[in-house]
Design a protein around this motif. Structure first.
Motif, short mmCIF file in Angstrom:
data_model
loop_
_atom_site.label_atom_id
_atom_site.label_comp_id
_atom_site.label_asym_id
_atom_site.label_seq_id
_atom_site.Cartn_x
_atom_site.Cartn_y
_atom_site.Cartn_z
N LEU A 137 -34.96 71.05 -8.39
CA LEU A 137 -33.72 71.69 -7.94
C LEU A 137 -34.00 73.08 -7.37
N CYS A 138 -34.91 73.81 -8.00
CA CYS A 138 -35.27 75.13 -7.46
C CYS A 138 -35.84 75.00 -6.06
N ARG A 139 -36.71 74.02 -5.85
CA ARG A 139 -37.26 73.82 -4.51
C ARG A 139 -36.16 73.40 -3.53
N ARG A 140 -35.24 72.57 -4.00
CA ARG A 140 -34.16 72.11 -3.11
C ARG A 140 -33.28 73.28 -2.68
N PHE A 141 -33.07 74.22 -3.58
CA PHE A 141 -32.19 75.36 -3.28
C PHE A 141 -32.95 76.61 -2.85
N ASP A 142 -34.26 76.45 -2.60
CA ASP A 142 -35.08 77.57 -2.12
C ASP A 142 -35.06 78.74 -3.10
N ILE A 143 -35.23 78.42 -4.39
CA ILE A 143 -35.28 79.43 -5.44
C ILE A 143 -36.75 79.65 -5.82
N ASP A 144 -37.17 80.89 -5.89
CA ASP A 144 -38.58 81.26 -6.11
C ASP A 144 -39.06 80.76 -7.47
N LEU A 145 -40.14 79.94 -7.45
CA LEU A 145 -40.73 79.39 -8.67
C LEU A 145 -42.08 80.02 -8.99
N SER A 146 -42.46 81.06 -8.30
CA SER A 146 -43.83 81.56 -8.42
C SER A 146 -44.18 82.05 -9.82
N ALA A 147 -43.17 82.51 -10.59
CA ALA A 147 -43.44 83.03 -11.93
C ALA A 147 -43.49 81.94 -12.99
N ARG A 148 -43.16 80.71 -12.62
CA ARG A 148 -43.05 79.64 -13.62
C ARG A 148 -44.37 78.89 -13.75
N THR A 149 -45.32 79.51 -14.44
CA THR A 149 -46.61 78.87 -14.66
C THR A 149 -46.60 78.00 -15.91
N THR A 150 -45.75 78.34 -16.89
CA THR A 150 -45.52 77.50 -18.08
C THR A 150 -44.02 77.49 -18.33
N ASN A 152 -41.00 78.61 -20.08
CA ASN A 152 -40.62 79.81 -20.81
C ASN A 152 -39.11 79.84 -20.84
N ALA A 153 -38.52 79.91 -22.04
CA ALA A 153 -37.08 79.72 -22.17
C ALA A 153 -36.29 80.77 -21.39
N LEU A 154 -36.70 82.04 -21.45
CA LEU A 154 -35.94 83.08 -20.78
C LEU A 154 -36.04 82.94 -19.26
N LEU A 155 -37.25 82.71 -18.76
CA LEU A 155 -37.41 82.52 -17.31
C LEU A 155 -36.66 81.27 -16.85
N ASP A 156 -36.75 80.19 -17.63
CA ASP A 156 -36.06 78.96 -17.25
C ASP A 156 -34.55 79.18 -17.20
N CYS A 157 -34.01 80.00 -18.10
CA CYS A 157 -32.58 80.33 -18.07
C CYS A 157 -32.23 81.06 -16.78
N ARG A 158 -33.07 82.00 -16.40
CA ARG A 158 -32.80 82.77 -15.19
C ARG A 158 -32.83 81.88 -13.96
N LEU A 159 -33.78 80.95 -13.91
CA LEU A 159 -33.83 80.01 -12.80
C LEU A 159 -32.62 79.08 -12.83
N LEU A 160 -32.28 78.59 -14.02
CA LEU A 160 -31.16 77.66 -14.14
C LEU A 160 -29.84 78.33 -13.78
N ALA A 161 -29.72 79.64 -14.03
CA ALA A 161 -28.50 80.34 -13.65
C ALA A 161 -28.28 80.26 -12.14
N GLU A 162 -29.37 80.37 -11.37
CA GLU A 162 -29.25 80.26 -9.92
C GLU A 162 -28.97 78.82 -9.51
N VAL A 163 -29.65 77.86 -10.17
CA VAL A 163 -29.41 76.45 -9.87
C VAL A 163 -27.96 76.08 -10.18
N TYR A 164 -27.47 76.52 -11.33
CA TYR A 164 -26.10 76.18 -11.73
C TYR A 164 -25.09 76.71 -10.72
N LEU A 165 -25.30 77.91 -10.25
CA LEU A 165 -24.38 78.48 -9.27
C LEU A 165 -24.38 77.65 -7.99
#
Length: 226
Positions: A137-150, A152-165
């Protein structure tokens, strides 16, 4: 204003009924689908080992969690943060299952499934037959995934906040959603810029009003007028 909680967990495995435990919780406050900058984040000692295959997913070993609180020590703070509001997660049944197992073990009230909003279900309904993982979904919405190497609950929340919107109708381009820990970070400032803007009423000129009246004269039985 509608308050919701977007959250994620990391665990020692896949099944709380087999003794797997929560080791990380991250939760973000959203108001009308936008992050406010308020968050809850904690690492938790699982009171058991962490299998190597789980460490490969999230990067945590038991040594990383030595000295961290047990779940029952953070349960009340977590419940106070989430309040009675809806809770959003990706594959939410997994996270609800783990949290309810931990809450029951700690002697606290479990979370009602009526509060659950699953972005995976929303994505599957909107994009049937396509990959709908958080990464996809991040790739579909052109959301930066560069920091997601493992995971991580907090980072995943931040990414999901953008996906959810995006799933709820799309983000306003140029609106920064990346956050700093605690209140007052960039997300809070961005949210304030959106919600605290002074209204600018649009007032038609006399010429525009006259032109509108002439137009209505040509419309048979108009149902509106100024």
């Amino acid at each position: 204003m509608k308050r919701t909680i977007l959250f994620d967990t990391e665990t020692t495995g896949l099944d709380p009924k087999k003794g797997d435990r929560v080791i990380e919780i991250a939760a973000l406050e959203l108001i009308d689908d936008l992050p406010t900058g308020q968050n809850f984040h904690v690492l938790i000692h699982p009171e058991r080992d962490i299998p190597e295959e789980a460490t490969k997913v999230h990067g945590f070993t038991l040594a990383d969690l030595e000295g961290k609180p047990r779940f029952h020590e953070i349960a009340d703070a977590f419940l106070a943060f989430i309040g009675p509001d809806e809770m959003i997660a990706h594959n939410a049944r997994f996270d609800f299952g783990f949290l309810n197992a931990e809450l029951e073990r700690a002697g606290r009230p479990v979370l009602s499934l009526d509060r659950m909003v699953d972005t995976l279900d929303i994505a599957r309904e909107r994009y049937p037959g396509l990959p709908n993982s958080l990464d996809a979904l991040c790739r579909r919405f052109d959301i930066d995934l560069s920091a997601r190497t493992t995971h991580n609950a907090l980072l995943d929340c931040r990414l999901l906040a953008e996906v959810y919107l995006e799933l709820m109708g799309g983000r306003q381009r140029g609106l920064g959603l990346m956050m700093e820990d605690g209140a007052g970070g960039p997300a809070a400032h961005s949210y304030a810029r959106v919600t605290n803007r002074t209204p600018r009423p649009i007032v038609p000129t006399p010429e525009e009003l006259a032109a509108h009246s002439r137009f209505l004269e040509k419309v048979k039985e108009p149902i509106w007028s100024l």
